[in-house]
Scaffold this motif. Sequence first.
Motif, PDB file in Angstrom:
ATOM      1  N   ASN A 174       0.890  -1.275   0.114  1.00  0.00           N
ATOM      2  CA  ASN A 174      -0.232  -0.054   0.000  1.00  0.00           C
ATOM      3  C   ASN A 174       0.858   1.359  -0.030  1.00  0.00           C
ATOM      4  N   SER A 201      -3.828   3.523  -0.348  1.00  0.00           N
ATOM      5  CA  SER A 201      -4.475   2.764  -1.474  1.00  0.00           C
ATOM      6  C   SER A 201      -3.575   1.531  -1.650  1.00  0.00           C
ATOM      7  N   ILE A 221      -8.448   0.294  -0.018  1.00  0.00           N
ATOM      8  CA  ILE A 221      -8.554   1.713   0.515  1.00  0.00           C
ATOM      9  C   ILE A 221      -8.532   1.573   2.059  1.00  0.00           C
TER      10      ILE A 221
END
Length: 231
Positions: A174, A201, A221
């Motif tokens: 991420n 994200s 997310i």
Amino acid sequence: MAKVQKTAVEFRLKLIHLQRLKIVFNLKNHKLLLFVFMMSFLSVFGQKELDTIPFKSNSIYFGEMIISYSSGAVKGFSGGFSFNYQRKNNLFTFRFLETSRIYEADYFLVFFPYNVFSKSLKEYSFLIGKRYIKNEFAYHFSGGISKVNFKETQDDILVSNDDYIGFPLEIGINWFNPQKERFKIFGFIPVGKLTSFGASSGIKLYANIAKKSSVGLGLTIGLGNYKNYGK
């Protein structure tokens, strides 16, 4: 003769005055040197003391939502969430995933299904792994244990309902803010002070090895503290 005496007296007075000025100047120099020395000492000592103070840093924790596609006992789109806590490089995760799909159905006037046969697979997992942070992104890999619930229904009538023990796995990456920023509403309206709390994200590849297994790939997310930003 009187003029010579007067000149001698004036010379002595000037000499005394110069000696007094020299003493004062020397005292000032000593004071200046003492002041510089004291300031240097205090600066070094103060920095040493400052270096020994443990600055408070933020904890690393975050929550994520995932939208993915899964294959296995049930094929179709999946949704779920996870809660994560990191201590040093150790990552602790609770994960929930659900995959549901309608396999057979008849339709009345196209829009109204009946005789619906569907399957669903729910997973409740606890994982332990490693997470490594590289400035503005991090990657992790984890494994653990899970409870898997598999259901089949026919027109909302339960056909089967079974629970299994599984072994979940996941690999993910991420992206997040590389430094503290003001929190942004809807991603572009900044509010408040600089904070370590922000959005992220990412991508996640996961699997669950069980009697009813699954494997999938999805987008994530999230919100939370994704790294230790220090002071």
